[in-house]
Design an enzyme around this catalytic site. Structure first.
Site, PDB file in Angstrom:
ATOM      1  N   ARG A 110       0.750  -1.291  -0.086  1.00  0.00           N
ATOM      2  CA  ARG A 110       0.260  -0.140  -0.197  1.00  0.00           C
ATOM      3  C   ARG A 110       0.949   1.375  -0.191  1.00  0.00           C
ATOM      4  NH1 ARG A 110      -3.496   2.002   4.704  1.00  0.00           N
ATOM      5  NH2 ARG A 110      -5.321   3.282   3.384  1.00  0.00           N
ATOM      6  N   HIS A 118       0.525   4.113  -2.274  1.00  0.00           N
ATOM      7  CA  HIS A 118       0.594   5.907  -1.503  1.00  0.00           C
ATOM      8  C   HIS A 118       1.656   6.872  -1.899  1.00  0.00           C
ATOM      9  CE1 HIS A 118      -2.977   5.042   1.658  1.00  0.00           C
ATOM     10  NE2 HIS A 118      -2.324   4.432   0.446  1.00  0.00           N
ATOM     11  N   ASP A 119       2.768   6.198  -2.353  1.00  0.00           N
ATOM     12  CA  ASP A 119       3.975   6.682  -2.517  1.00  0.00           C
ATOM     13  C   ASP A 119       3.671   7.822  -4.335  1.00  0.00           C
ATOM     14  OD1 ASP A 119       6.411   8.005  -3.040  1.00  0.00           O
ATOM     15  OD2 ASP A 119       6.618   6.515  -3.656  1.00  0.00           O
ATOM     16  N   VAL A 171       0.531  10.149  -5.042  1.00  0.00           N
ATOM     17  CA  VAL A 171       1.095  11.747  -4.118  1.00  0.00           C
ATOM     18  C   VAL A 171       1.968  12.150  -4.538  1.00  0.00           C
ATOM     19  CG1 VAL A 171       1.633  13.320  -2.502  1.00  0.00           C
ATOM     20  CG2 VAL A 171       0.236  11.221  -2.276  1.00  0.00           C
ATOM     21  N   ASN A 193      -3.112   8.392   5.876  1.00  0.00           N
ATOM     22  CA  ASN A 193      -1.702   7.666   5.963  1.00  0.00           C
ATOM     23  C   ASN A 193      -1.782   6.778   7.541  1.00  0.00           C
ATOM     24  OD1 ASN A 193      -1.110   7.510   3.702  1.00  0.00           O
ATOM     25  ND2 ASN A 193       0.411   9.532   3.375  1.00  0.00           N
ATOM     26  N   HIS A 202      -6.498  -5.624  -2.947  1.00  0.00           N
ATOM     27  CA  HIS A 202      -7.275  -5.098  -1.178  1.00  0.00           C
ATOM     28  C   HIS A 202      -8.002  -7.186  -0.580  1.00  0.00           C
ATOM     29  CE1 HIS A 202      -9.000  -1.328  -1.550  1.00  0.00           C
ATOM     30  NE2 HIS A 202      -6.855  -1.589  -1.251  1.00  0.00           N
ATOM     31  N   SER A 241      -4.286 -13.985   8.823  1.00  0.00           N
ATOM     32  CA  SER A 241      -4.062 -12.470   9.248  1.00  0.00           C
ATOM     33  C   SER A 241      -2.970 -11.932   8.216  1.00  0.00           C
ATOM     34  CB  SER A 241      -2.811 -12.837  10.810  1.00  0.00           C
ATOM     35  OG  SER A 241      -1.668 -13.923  10.369  1.00  0.00           O
TER      36      SER A 241
HETATM   37  C1  HEM Z   1      -8.184   1.871  -6.346  1.00  0.00           C
HETATM   38  C2  HEM Z   1      -8.517   2.941  -5.421  1.00  0.00           C
HETATM   39  C3  HEM Z   1      -8.671   2.365  -3.407  1.00  0.00           C
HETATM   40  C4  HEM Z   1      -8.482   3.532  -3.196  1.00  0.00           C
HETATM   41  C5  HEM Z   1     -10.029   3.596  -2.323  1.00  0.00           C
HETATM   42  C6  HEM Z   1      -8.226   1.904  -2.052  1.00  0.00           C
HETATM   43  C7  HEM Z   1      -8.448   2.092  -0.105  1.00  0.00           C
HETATM   44  C8  HEM Z   1      -8.109   1.784   0.230  1.00  0.00           C
HETATM   45  C9  HEM Z   1      -8.201   1.693   2.166  1.00  0.00           C
HETATM   46  C10 HEM Z   1      -9.765   2.702   2.822  1.00  0.00           C
HETATM   47  C11 HEM Z   1      -7.801   0.697   3.066  1.00  0.00           C
HETATM   48  C12 HEM Z   1      -8.473   0.355   4.160  1.00  0.00           C
HETATM   49  C13 HEM Z   1      -7.151   1.314   5.094  1.00  0.00           C
HETATM   50  C14 HEM Z   1      -7.686   1.531   6.650  1.00  0.00           C
HETATM   51  O1  HEM Z   1      -8.968   1.660   7.338  1.00  0.00           O
HETATM   52  O2  HEM Z   1      -7.150   1.841   7.774  1.00  0.00           O
HETATM   53  C15 HEM Z   1      -6.898   0.102   2.242  1.00  0.00           C
HETATM   54  C16 HEM Z   1      -6.051  -0.723   2.588  1.00  0.00           C
HETATM   55  C17 HEM Z   1      -5.050  -1.473   1.363  1.00  0.00           C
HETATM   56  N1  HEM Z   1      -4.383  -0.874   0.059  1.00  0.00           N
HETATM   57 FE1  HEM Z   1      -5.668  -0.001  -1.011  1.00  0.00          FE
HETATM   58  N2  HEM Z   1      -7.004   1.533  -2.338  1.00  0.00           N
HETATM   59  C18 HEM Z   1      -7.495   2.002  -3.505  1.00  0.00           C
HETATM   60  C19 HEM Z   1      -5.964   0.679  -3.941  1.00  0.00           C
HETATM   61  C20 HEM Z   1      -4.997   0.926  -3.686  1.00  0.00           C
HETATM   62  C21 HEM Z   1      -4.058  -0.070  -4.376  1.00  0.00           C
HETATM   63  C22 HEM Z   1      -3.578   0.327  -5.878  1.00  0.00           C
HETATM   64  C23 HEM Z   1      -3.165  -0.589  -3.662  1.00  0.00           C
HETATM   65  C24 HEM Z   1      -1.855  -1.471  -3.952  1.00  0.00           C
HETATM   66  C25 HEM Z   1      -1.731  -1.287  -5.036  1.00  0.00           C
HETATM   67  C26 HEM Z   1      -3.423  -0.829  -2.616  1.00  0.00           C
HETATM   68  C27 HEM Z   1      -3.611  -1.574  -1.399  1.00  0.00           C
HETATM   69  C28 HEM Z   1      -3.775  -1.982  -0.661  1.00  0.00           C
HETATM   70  C29 HEM Z   1      -3.143  -2.902   0.901  1.00  0.00           C
HETATM   71  C30 HEM Z   1      -2.434  -3.743   0.833  1.00  0.00           C
HETATM   72  C31 HEM Z   1      -4.174  -2.202   1.760  1.00  0.00           C
HETATM   73  C32 HEM Z   1      -3.782  -2.754   3.207  1.00  0.00           C
HETATM   74  C33 HEM Z   1      -3.422  -2.329   4.509  1.00  0.00           C
HETATM   75  C34 HEM Z   1      -2.257  -2.714   5.140  1.00  0.00           C
HETATM   76  O3  HEM Z   1      -3.054  -4.530   5.588  1.00  0.00           O
HETATM   77  O4  HEM Z   1      -2.008  -2.764   5.860  1.00  0.00           O
HETATM   78  N3  HEM Z   1      -5.129  -0.414  -3.087  1.00  0.00           N
HETATM   79  N4  HEM Z   1      -7.613   0.418   0.816  1.00  0.00           N
END
Ligand code: HEM
Ligand SMILES: *[C@@H]1O[C@H](CO)[C@@H](O)[C@H](O)[C@H]1NC(C)=O
Ligand SMILES: *[C@@H]1O[C@H](CO)[C@@H](O)[C@H](O)[C@H]1NC(C)=O
Ligand SMILES: *[C@@H]1O[C@H](CO)[C@@H](O)[C@H](O)[C@H]1NC(C)=O
Length: 331
Positions: A69, A73-74, A77, A98, A196, A255
């Site tokens: 993630r 995010h890098d 932005v 973040n 996800h 997990s």
């Molecule tokens: C398409 C638009 C996207 C939206 C709206 C989005 C939104 C989110 C949100 C809201 C979370 C959970 C944050 C939280 O509740 O703490 C999340 C988690 C995550 N996102 Fe996305 N995301 C998107 C695209 C991506 C992309 C492109 C990637 C990587 C290439 C990604 C990788 C992840 C990962 C791996 C997590 C889990 C992080 C963790 O468990 O620590 N996401 N995302």
């Protein structure tokens, strides 16, 4: 004049991207990125990073999703320039969006290991790109070749992170726009959302789907009713706890997560956690892509290609090679 040149260059790059690669702009190094970029300047860099990442993830495998993630995010932005890694008041990592980003120590460890063998040669932006690949592989995802050659930026603003990162309430039109502004297609957006399949979300990111959704529906009708009940139990309306972790992939809720195509199956079953997930299956523009990615082999292959494209977003060819990924060089 300078501005006009930049615009012209951008137009040429976008145009050549369409011609060269149906998967988005330039998979051929037009921004100065190359496979095996450090082949002569630091030939063991990828092995060194991989070992450091593995050692860190052995302590906490949840950071694998965090690092994946973090690369996203890098890149969204200021481009993929390690701006998300900078410490200090008001930097990107202090942004609310973040808040739960985790795994910075994985990058610190990788950078320290790299500086031991090739001081001052490998950028933090590249280390993050390699580490995101290695983290995915640790969750049983298929590896892809990562391009190198990014330089590190000097600007990192929380306000930019809040403005540029797509929120979980986004619907397909907004998601397509957000990715298109970075030269990424709707298809690539769907592929990258497959991330996800690992990791967790928190109640505040989806409670608006559970309660007082709109004037017609108390609960978002696009959520499977049994799943909605489950989520309501985890996140009570007025007393939800934002520390509780909810697995985004309910099919393999382990997990740290397993990196496979099950995410798309959850969407088919109306068990996508966020609006930005579920709407991909419910919108005619993206539904066919979701369905095609149910095939895990195809998903893994497309994911690597899409990550290469994401890794080229806004890349800087001029900039620093930071000594410490958390601090801008002052010399
Ligand atoms: C398409 C638009 C996207 C939206 C709206 C989005 C939104 C989110 C949100 C809201 C979370 C959970 C944050 C939280 O509740 O703490 C999340 C988690 C995550 N996102 Fe996305 N995301 C998107 C695209 C991506 C992309 C492109 C990637 C990587 C290439 C990604 C990788 C992840 C990962 C791996 C997590 C889990 C992080 C963790 O468990 O620590 N996401 N995302
Ligand atoms: C990855 O696959 C191996 C072998 O099939 C298995 O032992 C391991 O538990 C898997 N890892 C994850 C994170 O599921
Ligand atoms: C409520 O949400 C449903 C499902 O997304 C939608 O079809 C409907 O138009 C919405 N109603 C209002 C009044 O916004
Ligand atoms: C919220 O959940 C976390 C993690 O499960 C727990 O440690 C904490 O005590 C909870 N806080 C409240 C106020 O219930």
């Amino acid at each position: 004049m300078a501005q006009f040149r930049i615009l012209l260059l951008a137009a040429i790059l976008m145009f050549s991207g369409v011609v060269v690669d149906a998967y988005g702009p330039g998979d051929n190094g037009y921004v100065g990125l190359r496979d095996d970029y450090y082949g002569t300047s630091c030939k063991d860099v990828e092995t060194v990073i991989k070992k450091a990442v593995q050692a860190e993830l052995a302590k906490n495998l949840k950071h694998a999703a965090g690092v994946l993630r973090m690369h996203f995010h890098d890149c969204f932005v200021e481009g993929c320039d390690a701006s998300v890694l900078l410490d200090g008041p008001g930097t990107e990592k202090t942004a609310h969006v973040n808040e739960k980003l985790a795994g910075y120590e994985v990058i610190d460890a990788a950078k320290a290991a790299v500086e031991e063998v090739c001081p001052g040669v490998v950028s933090c932006a590249d280390i993050l790109a390699y580490a995101a690949r290695d983290s995915t592989v640790e969750l049983n995802g298929t590896a892809w070749a990562v391009q190198g050659g990014r330089k590190d930026g000097t600007v990192s603003l929380a306000s930019r992170a809040e403005a540029e990162l797509p929120p979980p309430e986004f619907q397909v039109s907004q998601l397509i726009d957000s990715f298109a502004r970075r030269g990424l297609s709707a298809k690539q957006m769907v592929v990258l959302s497959g991330s996800h399949t690992v990791g967790v979300g928190h109640c505040d990111k989806f409670v608006s789907r559970l309660y007082n959704f709109n004037s017609t529906f108390f609960t978002d009708p696009s959520i499977d009713p049994a799943y909605a009940t489950e989520l309501k139990n985890i996140c009570p309306q007025h007393t939800f706890n934002t520390t509780i972790e909810v697995f985004m992939d309910v099919i393999t809720p382990t997990s740290a997560g397993v990196f496979e195509a099950n995410y798309y199956k959850t969407l088919q079953e109306h068990k996508g956690l966020f609006t930005s997930d579920q709407s991909l299956f419910d919108d005619t523009r993206t539904k066919a892509t979701v369905t095609s990615l149910l095939n895990n082999e195809r998903f893994q292959k497309e994911f690597g290609k899409a990550m290469r494209a994401m890794g080229r977003v806004g890349v800087k060819t001029k900039g620093q090679i930071r000594t410490n990924c958390r601090v801008v060089n002052t010399y």
